[in-house]
Scaffold this active site. Structure first.
Site, PDB file in Angstrom:
ATOM      1  N   CYS A  26     -49.029   4.898 -30.414  1.00 59.13           N
ATOM      2  CA  CYS A  26     -49.875   3.839 -30.981  1.00 59.13           C
ATOM      3  C   CYS A  26     -49.108   2.525 -31.048  1.00 59.13           C
ATOM      4  CB  CYS A  26     -50.345   4.243 -32.380  1.00 59.13           C
ATOM      5  SG  CYS A  26     -51.030   2.849 -33.309  1.00 59.13           S
ATOM      6  N   CYS A  39     -48.335   1.179 -34.643  1.00 59.82           N
ATOM      7  CA  CYS A  39     -47.430   1.880 -35.538  1.00 59.82           C
ATOM      8  C   CYS A  39     -46.077   1.163 -35.528  1.00 59.82           C
ATOM      9  CB  CYS A  39     -47.259   3.336 -35.105  1.00 59.82           C
ATOM     10  SG  CYS A  39     -48.554   4.431 -35.742  1.00 59.82           S
ATOM     11  N   HIS A  44     -50.693   5.473 -39.803  1.00 64.10           N
ATOM     12  CA  HIS A  44     -51.681   5.570 -38.736  1.00 64.10           C
ATOM     13  C   HIS A  44     -52.956   6.294 -39.179  1.00 64.10           C
ATOM     14  CE1 HIS A  44     -52.772   5.711 -34.449  1.00 64.10           C
ATOM     15  NE2 HIS A  44     -53.146   6.968 -34.619  1.00 64.10           N
ATOM     16  N   ASN A  57     -63.520  -3.837 -36.453  1.00 66.97           N
ATOM     17  CA  ASN A  57     -64.305  -2.866 -35.695  1.00 66.97           C
ATOM     18  C   ASN A  57     -63.716  -1.502 -35.991  1.00 66.97           C
ATOM     19  OD1 ASN A  57     -65.916  -4.805 -34.392  1.00 66.97           O
ATOM     20  ND2 ASN A  57     -64.395  -5.088 -32.772  1.00 66.97           N
ATOM     21  N   SER A  92     -60.332   0.383 -30.065  1.00 68.08           N
ATOM     22  CA  SER A  92     -59.578   1.146 -29.092  1.00 68.08           C
ATOM     23  C   SER A  92     -58.470   1.954 -29.758  1.00 68.08           C
ATOM     24  CB  SER A  92     -58.999   0.203 -28.027  1.00 68.08           C
ATOM     25  OG  SER A  92     -58.463  -0.950 -28.634  1.00 68.08           O
ATOM     26  N   HIS A 118     -55.696   3.289 -35.726  1.00 69.01           N
ATOM     27  CA  HIS A 118     -54.783   2.707 -36.710  1.00 69.01           C
ATOM     28  C   HIS A 118     -55.535   1.649 -37.527  1.00 69.01           C
ATOM     29  CE1 HIS A 118     -50.441   2.094 -37.828  1.00 69.01           C
ATOM     30  NE2 HIS A 118     -51.067   1.152 -38.503  1.00 69.01           N
ATOM     31  N   HIS A 153     -56.778  -1.425 -38.785  1.00 72.18           N
ATOM     32  CA  HIS A 153     -56.501  -2.815 -38.422  1.00 72.18           C
ATOM     33  C   HIS A 153     -57.797  -3.592 -38.250  1.00 72.18           C
ATOM     34  CE1 HIS A 153     -57.626  -1.348 -34.439  1.00 72.18           C
ATOM     35  NE2 HIS A 153     -57.696  -2.601 -34.017  1.00 72.18           N
ATOM     36  N   GLN A 211     -59.267  -7.895 -37.124  1.00 71.23           N
ATOM     37  CA  GLN A 211     -58.994  -9.039 -36.267  1.00 71.23           C
ATOM     38  C   GLN A 211     -59.417 -10.328 -36.943  1.00 71.23           C
ATOM     39  OE1 GLN A 211     -59.964  -8.809 -32.039  1.00 71.23           O
ATOM     40  NE2 GLN A 211     -60.719  -6.723 -32.299  1.00 71.23           N
TER      41      GLN A 211
HETATM   42  O1  LIG Z   1     -60.504  -7.106 -29.135  1.00 70.08           O
HETATM   43  P1  LIG Z   1     -60.777  -5.655 -28.821  1.00 70.08           P
HETATM   44  O2  LIG Z   1     -60.679  -4.760 -30.008  1.00 70.08           O
HETATM   45  O3  LIG Z   1     -60.017  -5.164 -27.649  1.00 70.08           O
HETATM   46  O4  LIG Z   1     -62.329  -5.636 -28.365  1.00 70.08           O
HETATM   47  C1  LIG Z   1     -63.417  -5.320 -29.185  1.00 70.08           C
HETATM   48  O5  LIG Z   1     -63.726  -6.354 -30.127  1.00 70.08           O
HETATM   49  C2  LIG Z   1     -64.089  -7.621 -29.569  1.00 70.08           C
HETATM   50  C3  LIG Z   1     -64.478  -8.540 -30.708  1.00 70.08           C
HETATM   51  O6  LIG Z   1     -65.555  -8.048 -31.469  1.00 70.08           O
HETATM   52  C4  LIG Z   1     -65.255  -7.453 -28.567  1.00 70.08           C
HETATM   53  O7  LIG Z   1     -65.447  -8.692 -27.896  1.00 70.08           O
HETATM   54  C5  LIG Z   1     -64.972  -6.377 -27.532  1.00 70.08           C
HETATM   55  O8  LIG Z   1     -66.122  -6.159 -26.736  1.00 70.08           O
HETATM   56  C6  LIG Z   1     -64.602  -5.074 -28.253  1.00 70.08           C
HETATM   57  O9  LIG Z   1     -64.309  -4.060 -27.316  1.00 70.08           O
END
Ligand SMILES: O=P(O)(O)O[C@H]1O[C@H](CO)[C@@H](O)[C@H](O)[C@H]1O
Ligand SMILES: O=P(O)(O)O[C@H]1O[C@H](CO)[C@@H](O)[C@H](O)[C@H]1O
Lengths: 347, 347
Positions: free
Chosen positions: A52, A55, A116, A156, A164, A167, A169, A171
């Site tokens: 990861c 991590c 994690h 997300n 993806s 862990h 997290h 943004q």
């Molecule tokens: O930035 P990441 O996690 O790779 O990507 C994810 O979040 C983003 C922001 O919501 C989106 O635009 C992507 O489609 C999604 O896969």
């Protein structure tokens, strides 16, 4: 209270914050599901996963090393959708049909915890409070930049929502212009404030508290509810009791309250289908465009995709993409389910 | 032509039809994908599937029998989201914060062909022309009803788009009020028409035809293009060359042209990743609200979710749900891919 008859009859509801309609079809839940099901969500079990990149101590794509951080950790997104060093340019065909302009911005990744296998639902309230402080610091720092008009803090959660990595997290995407959704909320809150002299969300919260049927949890400073106009089956909103414009304006008590209600809601979600509940969540604070925003009340939205079980989601497709959003279960019945789930989680 | 520099630089584009922004991050396609992948799509192989409720002669949920239809077949949705026999009622808290009203409507299912294993991409053009005629008849019949202000014709194709059955079929949801998306398009087209005296989409199409870089296919009556403001990676729009308000207003030649371009685009899509391409598509015709709509030009939208391969889709999550839609590949590069795909399909 919404009349009983609406709870069995197709109707549309007005979203006062976005100023658009949602179609509600309460009689439709008997529909059998023969469509796509999702993989069962398996919670992460390793406290430390050597593969990861979030991590502590591991190497990320692009060769950067994630340090051995003890609490939270912030870094610039290695594959940022926005960049700060863009030479401003714009393009316009003259008739407003083909218009584009460069967009400056910053994308960061925010690790919530070195472990994690944790999530907001399983972290301690003091640990979540550290996350609240990290978010706040980020909004302060990025919002102070001249070229940043909006700081969007979001998470997300779960593969179903495009995350993806399990862990814990989130943004930040900070942008030169106010994005569409906050721009809609800005217009509605401004108009309401001009007309009523009080913030839209404070008046809305008072109504929700007096009706009670869509409230799912509350503490001294925050309330969690299913909005009257919810689109996603188990969509919720966190609203502070007092008019506060954004994370940087929260008092200590409000930060503690936010940490506590984040745990309550996410732990409750996990009880609904006895599975780690996927969602996108994020904060809508006032724009950082240098103006005063007495109309704006900060809040968080949770948009979870699950509908009937851990593996059957709501599809926002055909009619939703081409017409209006549509939901089957009523917001009131979703709130009832979530109240029970929160009780079961017992946090 | 959009300046070269925009094809490498984060920028936002204006959607003149919806009047909102989309964020474009062309430099981001190198991003590795570690997230959820979808099941490979397997095309249906049986011409007749005894377990399919849309195949001729089979019994549907609720006990109705699908007759042995030779061409197309329409029936009321057995689990309709809308009903026609709703006693009108509305609910308003007085401040515009809690507003709801009953919604009357009709939901129908439209079988395109008795054969279970066909799709628009593999049906013959004359068979698709029958589907066009069926759609037209439905819009005529439902649109003539006093209580119906809008008739939305659409297709959810593929399990990824919530379709529960591969049998070639679409839906109609006809509603008492104009849904959100056509309402946005109505406002922009009206304003443009008042200002310029010509329809927005006719002027837009002229610009697209003169630039060429987003056109993917054309015939005598219709053009297929990737809109300048496309949100989904391979989103396309079908636009008639002449100002025509909706399916019922099409000439014979325009119906033939529509059938042909539907086949071209769907067959092209299937070549992009060498897989049956999932999508939601639908028509936006003028409202059937009893008014004249000289501003309105009918068109079709295709919203396909795939991004990088047959199993990696675009997630419209966090920033998209809370901020603005975001895309990685530019509309121009998607159009280039689609032009090649259409050529490869050779229909
Ligand atoms: O930035 P990441 O996690 O790779 O990507 C994810 O979040 C983003 C922001 O919501 C989106 O635009 C992507 O489609 C999604 O896969
Ligand atoms: O009516 P269906 O095919 O059962 O359902 C599908 O299409 C509908 C209209 O776009 C959506 O509301 C549903 O979420 C989707 O699963």
């Amino acid at each position: 209270m919404i009349p009983e008859s609406f709870l069995q009859t197709p109707h549309r509801r007005w979203n006062a914050l976005k100023r658009e309609w949602v179609l509600v079809s309460p009689h439709r839940t008997q529909r059998p599901w023969q469509g796509q099901t999702e993989d069962t969500v398996k919670p992460a079990v390793l406290k430390y996963d050597p593969t990861c990149y979030l991590c502590p101590g591991n190497t990320r794509a692009g060769g950067h090393v994630t340090p051995k951080y003890p609490g939270t950790f912030v870094f610039e997104n290695d594959f940022a959708a926005l960049k700060d060093d863009v030479a401003p340019a714009s393009f316009d065909d003259g008739a407003g049909l083909l218009r584009a302009s460069t967009e400056r911005g910053v994308c960061r990744v925010l690790c919530f915890d070195p472990r994690h296998d944790l999530t907001l639902a399983t972290m301690s309230v003091p640990a979540i409070r550290n996350v609240v402080d990290m978010w706040t610091g980020q909004v302060q720092e990025l919002g102070a930049r001249e070229e940043i008009a909006y700081v969007e803090v979001f998470e997300n959660r779960g593969a179903m929502m495009g995350a993806s990595n399990p862990h814990p997290h989130g943004q930040i995407w900070a942008t030169e212009h106010i994005p569409n959704e906050p721009a809609l909320e800005l217009a509605s809150q401004k108009d309401y404030f001009a007309q009523h002299g009080s913030p839209l969300l404070i008046d809305y919260l008072a109504k929700e508290l007096s009706e009670g049927e869509r409230i799912i949890a509350e503490n001294e400073t925050w309330v969690a509810l299913v909005p009257f106009w919810a689109v996603w089956p188990f969509e919720t909103m966190l609203v502070p009791r007092a008019a506060v414009s954004g994370l940087p304006a929260l008092t200590e008590a409000q930060r503690d309250g936010l940490a506590a209600i984040l745990k309550t809601v996410t732990a409750g979600y996990n009880q609904v289908f006895d599975t780690p509940f996927p969602y996108s969540m994020g904060f809508h604070g006032a724009p950082t465009d240098g103006e005063d925003h007495p109309e704006w009340v900060m809040h968080a939205h949770f948009f979870p995709p699950l509908l009937r079980s851990a593996t059957v989601r709501k599809f926002m497709v055909g009619f939703e993409l081409l017409g209006s959003p549509q939901r089957d279960i009523t917001p009131e019945s979703a709130a009832e389910t979530l109240r029970q789930a929160v009780k079961k989680a017992g946090v």
